[in-house]
Write a protein that holds these residues in place. Structure first.
Motif, PDB file in Angstrom:
ATOM      1  N   VAL A   1      -6.475  12.522   5.867  1.00 25.54           N
ATOM      2  CA  VAL A   1      -6.901  12.445   7.271  1.00 25.54           C
ATOM      3  C   VAL A   1      -8.257  13.123   7.460  1.00 25.54           C
ATOM      4  O   VAL A   1      -8.568  14.121   6.802  1.00 25.54           O
ATOM      5  CB  VAL A   1      -5.862  13.083   8.226  1.00 25.54           C
ATOM      6  N   THR A   2      -9.046  12.565   8.358  1.00 29.45           N
ATOM      7  CA  THR A   2     -10.373  13.113   8.642  1.00 29.45           C
ATOM      8  C   THR A   2     -10.608  13.165  10.143  1.00 29.45           C
ATOM      9  O   THR A   2      -9.983  12.423  10.909  1.00 29.45           O
ATOM     10  CB  THR A   2     -11.469  12.257   7.975  1.00 29.45           C
ATOM     11  N   HIS A   3     -11.497  14.046  10.552  1.00 28.77           N
ATOM     12  CA  HIS A   3     -11.891  14.169  11.959  1.00 28.77           C
ATOM     13  C   HIS A   3     -13.326  13.683  12.132  1.00 28.77           C
ATOM     14  O   HIS A   3     -14.208  14.062  11.346  1.00 28.77           O
ATOM     15  CB  HIS A   3     -11.789  15.621  12.438  1.00 28.77           C
ATOM     16  N   TYR A   4     -13.571  12.890  13.154  1.00 26.95           N
ATOM     17  CA  TYR A   4     -14.934  12.426  13.423  1.00 26.95           C
ATOM     18  C   TYR A   4     -15.882  13.602  13.633  1.00 26.95           C
ATOM     19  O   TYR A   4     -17.053  13.549  13.251  1.00 26.95           O
ATOM     20  CB  TYR A   4     -14.948  11.529  14.671  1.00 26.95           C
ATOM     21  N   ALA A   5     -15.356  14.667  14.247  1.00 29.32           N
ATOM     22  CA  ALA A   5     -16.196  15.824  14.577  1.00 29.32           C
ATOM     23  C   ALA A   5     -16.842  16.439  13.338  1.00 29.32           C
ATOM     24  O   ALA A   5     -17.905  17.070  13.438  1.00 29.32           O
ATOM     25  CB  ALA A   5     -15.372  16.877  15.313  1.00 29.32           C
ATOM     26  N   ASP A   6     -16.209  16.263  12.169  1.00 32.22           N
ATOM     27  CA  ASP A   6     -16.764  16.834  10.945  1.00 32.22           C
ATOM     28  C   ASP A   6     -18.091  16.191  10.547  1.00 32.22           C
ATOM     29  O   ASP A   6     -18.827  16.740   9.724  1.00 32.22           O
ATOM     30  CB  ASP A   6     -15.761  16.683   9.797  1.00 32.22           C
TER      31      ASP A   6
ATOM     32  N   PRO B   1      -0.802  16.034  10.215  1.00 32.35           N
ATOM     33  CA  PRO B   1       0.423  15.261  10.404  1.00 32.35           C
ATOM     34  C   PRO B   1       1.382  15.456   9.234  1.00 32.35           C
ATOM     35  O   PRO B   1       0.976  15.867   8.139  1.00 32.35           O
ATOM     36  CB  PRO B   1      -0.066  13.814  10.469  1.00 32.35           C
ATOM     37  N   ALA B   2       2.648  15.170   9.484  1.00 30.39           N
ATOM     38  CA  ALA B   2       3.670  15.258   8.431  1.00 30.39           C
ATOM     39  C   ALA B   2       4.074  13.845   8.036  1.00 30.39           C
ATOM     40  O   ALA B   2       4.416  13.027   8.891  1.00 30.39           O
ATOM     41  CB  ALA B   2       4.882  16.031   8.932  1.00 30.39           C
ATOM     42  N   LEU B   3       3.996  13.559   6.752  1.00 29.69           N
ATOM     43  CA  LEU B   3       4.373  12.251   6.228  1.00 29.69           C
ATOM     44  C   LEU B   3       5.736  12.371   5.564  1.00 29.69           C
ATOM     45  O   LEU B   3       5.873  13.018   4.515  1.00 29.69           O
ATOM     46  CB  LEU B   3       3.320  11.763   5.226  1.00 29.69           C
ATOM     47  N   ALA B   4       6.735  11.763   6.173  1.00 32.84           N
ATOM     48  CA  ALA B   4       8.099  11.865   5.644  1.00 32.84           C
ATOM     49  C   ALA B   4       8.152  11.321   4.218  1.00 32.84           C
ATOM     50  O   ALA B   4       7.769  10.184   3.952  1.00 32.84           O
ATOM     51  CB  ALA B   4       9.061  11.086   6.544  1.00 32.84           C
ATOM     52  N   GLY B   5       8.602  12.170   3.300  1.00 29.58           N
ATOM     53  CA  GLY B   5       8.733  11.751   1.907  1.00 29.58           C
ATOM     54  C   GLY B   5       7.426  11.654   1.161  1.00 29.58           C
ATOM     55  O   GLY B   5       7.375  11.132   0.042  1.00 29.58           O
ATOM     56  N   GLY B   6       6.324  12.143   1.776  1.00 32.52           N
ATOM     57  CA  GLY B   6       5.027  12.047   1.118  1.00 32.52           C
ATOM     58  C   GLY B   6       4.177  13.265   1.382  1.00 32.52           C
ATOM     59  O   GLY B   6       4.626  14.264   1.957  1.00 32.52           O
ATOM     60  N   SER B   7       2.922  13.212   0.977  1.00 32.30           N
ATOM     61  CA  SER B   7       2.011  14.345   1.112  1.00 32.30           C
ATOM     62  C   SER B   7       0.801  13.956   1.953  1.00 32.30           C
ATOM     63  O   SER B   7       0.464  12.776   2.077  1.00 32.30           O
ATOM     64  CB  SER B   7       1.540  14.817  -0.274  1.00 32.30           C
TER      65      SER B   7
ATOM     66  N   ALA C   1       0.841  -1.206   0.000  1.00 31.82           N
ATOM     67  CA  ALA C   1       0.000   0.000   0.000  1.00 31.82           C
ATOM     68  C   ALA C   1       0.870   1.247   0.000  1.00 31.82           C
ATOM     69  O   ALA C   1       1.884   1.310   0.694  1.00 31.82           O
ATOM     70  CB  ALA C   1      -0.907   0.001   1.220  1.00 31.82           C
ATOM     71  N   ARG C   2       0.469   2.238  -0.757  1.00 31.75           N
ATOM     72  CA  ARG C   2       1.197   3.501  -0.792  1.00 31.75           C
ATOM     73  C   ARG C   2       0.317   4.687  -0.412  1.00 31.75           C
ATOM     74  O   ARG C   2       0.800   5.805  -0.282  1.00 31.75           O
ATOM     75  CB  ARG C   2       1.792   3.727  -2.201  1.00 31.75           C
ATOM     76  N   VAL C   3      -0.978   4.429  -0.269  1.00 31.81           N
ATOM     77  CA  VAL C   3      -1.931   5.482   0.086  1.00 31.81           C
ATOM     78  C   VAL C   3      -2.815   4.971   1.216  1.00 31.81           C
ATOM     79  O   VAL C   3      -3.191   3.788   1.238  1.00 31.81           O
ATOM     80  CB  VAL C   3      -2.788   5.887  -1.133  1.00 31.81           C
ATOM     81  N   ALA C   4      -3.124   5.857   2.170  1.00 35.35           N
ATOM     82  CA  ALA C   4      -3.977   5.482   3.293  1.00 35.35           C
ATOM     83  C   ALA C   4      -5.007   6.562   3.564  1.00 35.35           C
ATOM     84  O   ALA C   4      -4.739   7.759   3.372  1.00 35.35           O
ATOM     85  CB  ALA C   4      -3.140   5.227   4.544  1.00 35.35           C
ATOM     86  N   LEU C   5      -6.185   6.133   4.024  1.00 38.18           N
ATOM     87  CA  LEU C   5      -7.252   7.021   4.476  1.00 38.18           C
ATOM     88  C   LEU C   5      -7.404   6.761   5.964  1.00 38.18           C
ATOM     89  O   LEU C   5      -7.662   5.629   6.381  1.00 38.18           O
ATOM     90  CB  LEU C   5      -8.544   6.706   3.729  1.00 38.18           C
ATOM     91  N   CYS C   6      -7.264   7.808   6.777  1.00 36.32           N
ATOM     92  CA  CYS C   6      -7.042   7.601   8.201  1.00 36.32           C
ATOM     93  C   CYS C   6      -7.767   8.643   9.040  1.00 36.32           C
ATOM     94  O   CYS C   6      -7.883   9.804   8.644  1.00 36.32           O
ATOM     95  CB  CYS C   6      -5.531   7.669   8.450  1.00 36.32           C
ATOM     96  N   ALA C   7      -8.257   8.233  10.217  1.00 34.94           N
ATOM     97  CA  ALA C   7      -8.784   9.192  11.184  1.00 34.94           C
ATOM     98  C   ALA C   7      -7.619   9.926  11.829  1.00 34.94           C
ATOM     99  O   ALA C   7      -6.560   9.340  12.089  1.00 34.94           O
ATOM    100  CB  ALA C   7      -9.600   8.460  12.244  1.00 34.94           C
ATOM    101  N   ALA C   8      -7.804  11.215  12.092  1.00 36.17           N
ATOM    102  CA  ALA C   8      -6.712  12.049  12.596  1.00 36.17           C
ATOM    103  C   ALA C   8      -6.158  11.556  13.922  1.00 36.17           C
ATOM    104  O   ALA C   8      -4.954  11.653  14.179  1.00 36.17           O
ATOM    105  CB  ALA C   8      -7.192  13.498  12.733  1.00 36.17           C
TER     106      ALA C   8
ATOM    107  N   LEU D   1      -5.745   8.596  14.824  1.00 37.24           N
ATOM    108  CA  LEU D   1      -4.968   7.369  14.630  1.00 37.24           C
ATOM    109  C   LEU D   1      -3.734   7.589  13.767  1.00 37.24           C
ATOM    110  O   LEU D   1      -2.907   6.684  13.620  1.00 37.24           O
ATOM    111  CB  LEU D   1      -5.847   6.294  13.970  1.00 37.24           C
ATOM    112  N   ALA D   2      -3.602   8.777  13.198  1.00 41.75           N
ATOM    113  CA  ALA D   2      -2.507   9.038  12.261  1.00 41.75           C
ATOM    114  C   ALA D   2      -1.146   8.857  12.909  1.00 41.75           C
ATOM    115  O   ALA D   2      -0.198   8.392  12.262  1.00 41.75           O
ATOM    116  CB  ALA D   2      -2.641  10.448  11.683  1.00 41.75           C
TER     117      ALA D   2
END
Length: 573
Positions: free
Chosen positions: A157-162, A185-191, A126-133, A135-136
């Motif tokens: 990243v997403t927030h439950y509060a939204d 969050p900052a993803l080293a070498g990614g966006s 995997a190279r892409v992830a969809l994640c709750a903030a 848990l990031a």
């Protein structure tokens, strides 16, 4: 039963008369189910989360925009994308967005810690992830420990509060968790993109080109040895159980289902989400279990269908506020993962006229391979083979089919059975046998069939602990515990638990320099930090040495038997 009638077919005599034994399912992708329901019921609530509703038209539009973002970030046909969050509307949007992007969903347990997460990045590539903030941090910690070539390159990243309205009645214990805002969050070498940024994508979408035989979901399941294995489920296996589940439970577009079992788990994903979306029903989502919230939601939204774990029902019926809740709207209630106590099932029948329908299935069978007929369930029973399913009980050694009442291994053939284990051809070959020219999956569970064709679980061939429906594989817990600097050896076994059915116990041998310095509390605290909560031992026993066979293997079964003997008197009291 006549002498000529095989035990695997006896259940046809108790089959619901309104249903065929087998069904023909749509030769389309799971994405098409959402498209059809959104066209039919654009303004109808698809999702309800606390006090906010998402219509089918809105769900479709959000999934398309997120899919466009994923494609713009380099996701291509067949790529695997991680989905790592608790139950929330964003989980459903993300799942269908990945499918619309012609990619593959890799659902990950949100309870997993960094020590466990690296495998879910590297094994599916995997190279892409969809994640709750919230848990990031754990995900990025795992990612940072990987070789650069195997790391994630993009994170949404997403927030439950939204997804929660300002007047929502959130349980007090959850308010800080669900309402928290986290720094990007900052993803080293990614966006990294926020949920709002991803959904504002104006990128074009390619043609949706997935068909029934293309890989759709790669859920992971652990086993007796080694790391968790990905179960390859194409669109057709999940489609079958989504359609069959709607028929079996008498679900229509007017159904309202309470979805609290985890979406990352095959039951929540298929029996909860895909079944409802296929039929255009409304899903009332809970992020995790809370009995008072469940009571309020069933009452307010007039919930008709509820698939659960029996411990949830036990908990709700024990609530001091139970008399205030109105459960009269329920027409179907059932589940699995643990046996429903007879007294609780009887109370459901007396109070609401509801017969609790237990079922049975595995990650490999896209949830149910067996289910009790809603109108004729037996208690403490797995049920009968599900629609289109051929299940047998065979001798584990000779593979000979066994007669009524004799215990053997449950084997399963049908359109819901997965294609095999990802990158594990040897494990795949070992998991299947051929009977009468048909490919049967070996469940690893021991069971028997009664004279009516109902299946009953008797034991396990596989070494596994069932804690409130969560499967805990001792070898995986042991591998994590060996990372503790004070532990020389560890053997994980099951111990009886009045509420959960079973809990995890670790028998530990400490290193010489740690003896007298490391306590049970120290080890339990370490485990809570390094592994998912449901895997954590609830009890640690220290030993000078573990019993070993002549070949040097730890005699876990001997330890397990001693533990059962120890707890048997307490159970009988």
């Amino acid at each position: 039963m006549s002498p000529q009638e095989p035990p695997a077919r006896a259940h046809h005599r108790v089959w619901p008369r309104r249903l065929p034994y087998a069904i023909r399912t749509p030769r389309t992708s799971l994405w098409d189910n959402l498209v059809v329901s959104a066209r039919r019921y654009p303004d109808k609530p698809a999702l309800v989360f606390f006090d906010l509703s998402t219509s089918y038209a809105e769900l479709l539009a959000q999934a398309e925009r997120l899919a466009a973002h994923l494609r713009a970030q380099g996701v291509r046909d067949g790529d695997r994308v991680l989905l790592f969050m608790q139950n929330c509307p964003q989980w459903v949007v993300a799942c269908y967005a990945v499918l619309r992007a012609n990619a593959v969903v890799v659902p990950v347990n949100p309870m997993n810690k960094a020590d466990e997460l690296g495998h879910y990045i590297t094994d599916p590539d995997a190279r892409v992830a969809l994640c709750a903030a919230d848990l990031a941090g754990e995900l990025l910690k795992a990612d940072a420990g990987l070789p650069e070539a195997q790391r994630l390159r993009h994170l949404v990243v997403t927030h439950y509060a939204d997804a929660i309205g300002p007047a929502a009645e959130v349980p007090p214990a959850w308010q800080a968790w669900l309402g928290a805002r986290h720094e990007r969050p900052a993803l080293a070498g990614g966006s990294v993109a926020t949920w709002a940024e991803a959904l504002s994508s104006t990128a074009p979408l390619p043609e949706h080109n997935r068909g029934p035989d293309d890989l759709a979901v790669l859920p992971y399941t652990s086993g007796t040895t080694g790391l968790p294995k990905g179960c390859m489920h194409p669109h057709r296996t999940l489609m079958h159980n989504a359609v069959a589940g709607a028929l079996w439970g008498n679900s229509t577009a007017e159904a309202v289902s309470l979805l609290v079992v985890p979406l990352f788990h095959i039951t929540g994903m298929v029996s909860g989400m895909h079944t409802a979306i296929y039929g255009g029903a409304t899903i009332v989502l809970m992020p995790r279990w809370d009995r008072e919230l469940a009571g309020r939601l069933i009452s307010r939204w007039r919930v008709t269908h509820w698939t659960n774990i029996p411990t949830m029902v036990i908990d709700l019926l024990a609530s001091p506020s139970f008399e205030r809740y109105d459960l009269s709207s329920l027409v179907y209630i059932g589940g699995g993962g643990a046996a429903m106590p007879q007294a609780v099932a009887q109370r459901l029948l007396e109070l609401f006229g509801l017969r609790y329908a237990e079922g049975y299935g595995l990650t490999e069978t896209a949830a149910p391979s067996h289910s009790n007929p809603p109108d004729d369930p037996k208690q403490q029973c797995l049920g009968i083979p599900f629609m289109s399913c051929d299940a047998r009980v065979v001798d584990p050694d000779t593979l000979r089919e066994l007669p009524v009442g004799e215990a053997g291994e449950i084997v399963i053939h049908g359109p819901m059975v997965f294609d095999g284990y990802w990158k594990r051809p040897e494990a795949t070959a070992a998991a299947f046998i051929e009977i009468e020219g048909k490919r049967f999956f070996r469940s690893g569970d021991l069971g028997r069939i009664d004279e009516d064709g109902y299946f009953f679980l008797t034991d396990r061939l596989k070494r596994m602990i069932n804690a409130s429906g969560f499967k805990v594989w001792p070898a995986e817990v042991e591998a994590l515990m060996f990372k503790h600097p004070a532990i020389a050896e560890a053997c994980v076994i099951a111990t009886r638990d009045a509420y959960r059915g079973e809990s995890v116990k670790a028998v530990v041998v400490l290193r010489a320099d740690a003896r007298g310095k490391t306590s049970e509390a120290d080890i339990l605290a370490w485990c809570r930090e390094h592994m998912a909560a449901y895997k954590c031992p609830r009890e640690v026993a220290f030993a000078d040495a573990l019993p070993k066979s002549g070949s040097g293997k730890v005699m876990w079964r001997w330890l397990q038997e001693r533990e059962l003997e120890r707890t048997e008197p307490a159970r009988a009291q």
